[in-house]
Design a protein around this motif. Structure first.
Motif, mmCIF file in Angstrom:
data_model
loop_
_atom_site.group_PDB
_atom_site.id
_atom_site.type_symbol
_atom_site.label_atom_id
_atom_site.label_comp_id
_atom_site.label_asym_id
_atom_site.label_seq_id
_atom_site.Cartn_x
_atom_site.Cartn_y
_atom_site.Cartn_z
ATOM 1 N N GLN A 49 0.838 -1.209 0.000
ATOM 2 C CA GLN A 49 0.000 0.000 0.000
ATOM 3 C C GLN A 49 0.870 1.255 0.000
ATOM 4 N N THR A 50 1.907 1.258 0.817
ATOM 5 C CA THR A 50 2.802 2.422 0.887
ATOM 6 C C THR A 50 3.552 2.612 -0.427
ATOM 7 N N LEU A 51 4.019 1.509 -1.017
ATOM 8 C CA LEU A 51 4.713 1.609 -2.300
ATOM 9 C C LEU A 51 3.808 2.236 -3.363
ATOM 10 N N ARG A 52 2.551 1.799 -3.415
ATOM 11 C CA ARG A 52 1.636 2.327 -4.429
ATOM 12 C C ARG A 52 1.281 3.777 -4.160
ATOM 13 N N THR A 53 1.077 4.130 -2.898
ATOM 14 C CA THR A 53 0.793 5.531 -2.580
ATOM 15 C C THR A 53 1.991 6.404 -2.937
ATOM 16 N N ALA A 54 3.199 5.925 -2.632
ATOM 17 C CA ALA A 54 4.403 6.696 -2.942
ATOM 18 C C ALA A 54 4.606 6.818 -4.443
ATOM 19 N N TRP A 55 4.259 5.780 -5.186
ATOM 20 C CA TRP A 55 4.505 5.797 -6.637
ATOM 21 C C TRP A 55 3.470 6.637 -7.367
ATOM 22 N N PHE A 56 2.198 6.447 -7.038
ATOM 23 C CA PHE A 56 1.129 7.082 -7.814
ATOM 24 C C PHE A 56 0.518 8.309 -7.133
ATOM 25 N N GLY A 57 0.835 8.541 -5.857
ATOM 26 C CA GLY A 57 0.309 9.713 -5.168
ATOM 27 C C GLY A 57 -1.192 9.668 -4.953
ATOM 28 N N ARG A 58 -1.718 8.466 -4.676
ATOM 29 C CA ARG A 58 -3.152 8.297 -4.435
ATOM 30 C C ARG A 58 -3.369 7.508 -3.147
ATOM 31 N N ASP A 59 -4.585 7.590 -2.639
ATOM 32 C CA ASP A 59 -4.917 7.003 -1.341
ATOM 33 C C ASP A 59 -5.300 5.532 -1.506
ATOM 34 N N PHE A 60 -4.287 4.676 -1.672
ATOM 35 C CA PHE A 60 -4.550 3.252 -1.864
ATOM 36 C C PHE A 60 -4.876 2.567 -0.544
ATOM 37 N N GLY A 61 -5.483 1.396 -0.677
ATOM 38 C CA GLY A 61 -5.843 0.600 0.486
ATOM 39 C C GLY A 61 -7.270 0.095 0.427
ATOM 40 N N HIS A 62 -8.143 0.818 -0.291
ATOM 41 C CA HIS A 62 -9.548 0.419 -0.396
ATOM 42 C C HIS A 62 -10.020 0.411 -1.855
ATOM 43 N N GLU A 63 -9.085 0.314 -2.793
ATOM 44 C CA GLU A 63 -9.444 0.314 -4.206
ATOM 45 C C GLU A 63 -10.117 -0.990 -4.599
ATOM 46 N N THR A 64 -10.917 -0.940 -5.638
ATOM 47 C CA THR A 64 -11.595 -2.126 -6.170
ATOM 48 C C THR A 64 -11.524 -2.095 -7.691
#
Length: 269
Positions: free
Chosen positions: A207-222
């Protein structure tokens, strides 16, 4: 001779052993890269959370590379213990910390090479952007790698022999691969599995890697869900703070287990 010199010697020895062993090279380096090409390539031009699904999945495989580092490190440590290499080193003037550091450095360099390869695939082939927050990305990589390296040293104490190390490592690899959101959102899991999955050491790292890479609030995506909110740097750190606390807890547990159960000599009598 100083500590740095001893560590360098251990690094060079472990580095040669890693690349000469075909199994460690395949599992520890090639497996995440090859799996990513198979899984992520068909997802090009699809979206998840407002980002390209292939790039999203590729970042997940960067997380998986930490687990393959764990598998390789566990195998290497148990094999060196069974061959009495660790026992002999313990009887020399080489500091134990230099032995650990040299082995850790090899895994860290291999992980960095994998990040460069997977990052180049994500940006160059899948059209993903460059990381939005490189500092947070580096923190996630460092923290995640140290957690799984610590778990490798800890579980080495419970592994009877080099022959049985795959029996210990493989369940961890499979659990993280399919239960930590490597290539599918955790929200796609059954509801009763989501909370345990979020508590796995790899899930908050990814989750942290994706937030750092894309600058979005990941964790609850579908899959098929609305695009996730964009975050500035401050809110990006705030978003992943709970996950980083989970990573820190796993790191502390790994250190305690290593101090309690790590063995320098073979378990068999």
């Amino acid at each position: 001779m100083n500590w740095t010199h001893y560590t360098r010697g251990q690094f060079l020895l472990s580095w040669r052993v890693f690349w000469r062993n075909r199994r460690s090279t395949f599992v520890g380096f090639l497996l995440p890269v090859l799996l990513n090409l198979v899984v992520a390539a068909p997802l090009r031009d699809k979206q998840i959370g407002g980002v390209d699904a292939a790039g999203y999945t590729t970042v997940g495989f960067i997380g998986l590379a930490m687990v393959t580092s764990f598998v390789n490190l566990l195998n290497a440590v148990v094999a060196r213990r069974d061959e009495l290499v660790l026992k002999r080193l313990r009887g020399t003037e080489v500091p134990p910390s230099a032995i650990f550091a040299g082995q850790l450095a090899v895994g860290g360099v291999v992980l960095l090479l994998q990040v460069l390869v997977l990052g180049a695939v994500s940006v160059g082939w899948f059209g993903a952007p460059l990381p939005a927050d490189p500092l947070l990305l580096l923190l996630a990589l460092t923290g995640g790698y140290l957690v799984f390296a610590g778990l490798a040293f800890a579980l080495a104490g419970f592994t009877p022999s080099a022959e049985t190390s795959p029996l210990v490592a493989t369940p961890v690899l499979l659990l993280c691969m399919f239960g930590a959101g490597v290539f599918t959102p955790l929200q796609s899991l059954p509801s009763w599995l989501r909370a345990p999955a979020h508590s796995l050491p790899l899930a908050p790292v990814i989750q942290t890697l994706r937030t750092a890479w894309f600058g979005r609030d990941f964790g609850h995506e579908t899959w098929g869900g609305a695009p996730l909110a964009r975050l500035d740097l401050l809110h990006g750190w705030q978003s992943v703070a709970p996950g980083l606390l989970i990573v820190a807890a796993w790191a502390a547990a790994a250190v305690m287990l290593t101090r309690r159960f790590f063995r320098w000599e073979p378990r068999r009598g």
